[in-house]
Each structure stands twice: as C-alpha cells, then as structure tokens.
Design a protein around this motif. Structure first.
Motif, short mmCIF file in Angstrom:
data_model
loop_
_atom_site.label_atom_id
_atom_site.label_comp_id
_atom_site.label_asym_id
_atom_site.label_seq_id
_atom_site.Cartn_x
_atom_site.Cartn_y
_atom_site.Cartn_z
N ASP A 1 15.52 -44.13 55.65
CA ASP A 1 15.43 -44.77 56.96
C ASP A 1 13.98 -45.05 57.33
N GLU A 2 13.10 -44.08 57.06
CA GLU A 2 11.67 -44.27 57.33
C GLU A 2 11.13 -45.43 56.51
N MET A 3 11.51 -45.49 55.24
CA MET A 3 11.02 -46.57 54.38
C MET A 3 11.54 -47.92 54.85
N ARG A 4 12.80 -47.98 55.30
CA ARG A 4 13.33 -49.24 55.81
C ARG A 4 12.60 -49.70 57.07
N LYS B 1 37.37 -10.95 41.97
CA LYS B 1 36.75 -11.84 42.96
C LYS B 1 36.36 -13.14 42.26
N ARG B 2 36.13 -14.16 43.08
CA ARG B 2 35.63 -15.44 42.57
C ARG B 2 34.38 -15.83 43.33
N LEU B 3 33.38 -16.30 42.61
CA LEU B 3 32.18 -16.81 43.28
C LEU B 3 32.50 -18.18 43.85
N ASP B 4 32.06 -18.44 45.06
CA ASP B 4 32.28 -19.73 45.70
C ASP B 4 31.07 -20.64 45.44
N VAL B 5 30.92 -21.03 44.19
CA VAL B 5 29.80 -21.88 43.79
C VAL B 5 29.93 -23.27 44.40
N ASP B 6 31.16 -23.76 44.53
CA ASP B 6 31.38 -25.11 45.07
C ASP B 6 30.79 -25.26 46.47
N THR B 7 31.03 -24.28 47.33
CA THR B 7 30.50 -24.35 48.69
C THR B 7 28.97 -24.31 48.68
N ALA B 8 28.40 -23.48 47.84
CA ALA B 8 26.94 -23.40 47.76
C ALA B 8 26.35 -24.73 47.29
N VAL B 9 26.97 -25.34 46.30
CA VAL B 9 26.49 -26.63 45.79
C VAL B 9 26.66 -27.70 46.87
N ASN B 10 27.79 -27.73 47.55
CA ASN B 10 28.02 -28.72 48.60
C ASN B 10 26.99 -28.60 49.71
N LYS B 11 26.68 -27.37 50.12
CA LYS B 11 25.68 -27.17 51.18
C LYS B 11 24.30 -27.64 50.73
N ALA B 12 23.93 -27.30 49.49
CA ALA B 12 22.62 -27.71 48.98
C ALA B 12 22.53 -29.24 48.86
N LEU B 13 23.60 -29.87 48.38
CA LEU B 13 23.61 -31.33 48.27
C LEU B 13 23.58 -31.99 49.64
N GLU B 14 24.28 -31.43 50.60
CA GLU B 14 24.27 -31.98 51.96
C GLU B 14 22.86 -31.96 52.53
N LYS B 15 22.15 -30.86 52.32
CA LYS B 15 20.77 -30.75 52.78
C LYS B 15 19.88 -31.79 52.09
N PHE B 16 20.05 -31.94 50.78
CA PHE B 16 19.28 -32.93 50.03
C PHE B 16 19.58 -34.35 50.51
N ILE B 17 20.86 -34.65 50.71
CA ILE B 17 21.26 -35.98 51.15
C ILE B 17 20.68 -36.30 52.52
N ASN B 18 20.70 -35.33 53.43
CA ASN B 18 20.13 -35.55 54.76
C ASN B 18 18.66 -35.89 54.67
N LYS B 19 17.91 -35.18 53.83
CA LYS B 19 16.49 -35.48 53.64
C LYS B 19 16.29 -36.86 53.03
N ALA B 20 17.11 -37.19 52.03
CA ALA B 20 16.99 -38.48 51.36
C ALA B 20 17.31 -39.62 52.32
N GLU B 21 18.36 -39.46 53.13
CA GLU B 21 18.72 -40.50 54.10
C GLU B 21 17.62 -40.69 55.14
N LYS B 22 17.03 -39.59 55.57
CA LYS B 22 15.94 -39.68 56.55
C LYS B 22 14.75 -40.42 55.95
N LYS B 23 14.41 -40.10 54.71
CA LYS B 23 13.28 -40.75 54.04
C LYS B 23 13.56 -42.24 53.83
#
Length: 100
Positions: free
Chosen positions: A61-64, A37-59
């Motif tokens: 936008d608030e600052m702007r 088997k292979r661990l799908d680390v790439d998908t886990a990292v992509n999901k975590a980064l997507e969540k982080f990016i969404n929070k950062a973009e929201k913040k």
C-alpha cells in the motif's frame, strides 16, 4: 469461547523451511504422540503467515501511494498497476483511457 471448531476452507501450500526446523518439529510431533497429544502446527503457521501478510500488504500500500514503478526481470519499467510503461516513463494505457 466456542466449543466447536469452525469449518474454514483450507488450501494446501508447500513451503521450504530450514531442515533443522523441520527435524525439530518432527521430533516434537513424535514426542507429543507418546503423551497422546498433537502439536497444533497449523495454527502457529497460520498466525505467522497472517502477520507476514499484514506487513506485506501494508508495504505494498505504501509503495502504491508513493507511485513507485518497479522493474520486471527483463528490466523494462512497470507502472504500479502492472501495465507496461512507455520508455519515457508514462503509462500509455492510462493516457489512452483518459483521453477517450
């Protein structure tokens, strides 16, 4: 559910992670290979980064919206649109474009 993987452009990035996390991932990858088997680390990292990016973009936008100026590493005031502000806090580039 699609049975074919969609081709997406991939960009390699290097991140620093805690050594204990890296060791645990490597151990799990090795163990998974024993089960063919292979661990799908790439998908886990992509999901975590997507969540982080969404929070950062929201913040950001608030600052702007709040119009907060920021300080550069040299200490001068910086307007929200990244053009330098005058010492009195006004933004000369915007003032010139509005008047001309």
């Amino acid at each position: 559910m699609s049975i074919f993987k969609k081709d997406r452009e991939i960009k390699r990035m290097i991140f620093n992670i805690y050594s204990d996390i890296a060791e645990r991932i490597e151990h799990l990858k090795t163990e998974a290979k024993h089960y063919d088997k292979r661990l799908d680390v790439d998908t886990a990292v992509n999901k975590a980064l997507e969540k982080f990016i969404n929070k950062a973009e929201k913040k950001m936008d608030e600052m702007r919206r709040e119009g907060k100026s920021r300080r550069t590493k040299h200490g001068e005031a910086q307007a929200p649109d990244n053009t330098p502000a005058d010492p009195d806090g006004t933004n000369r580039a915007q003032d010139e474009s509005a008047s001309g």
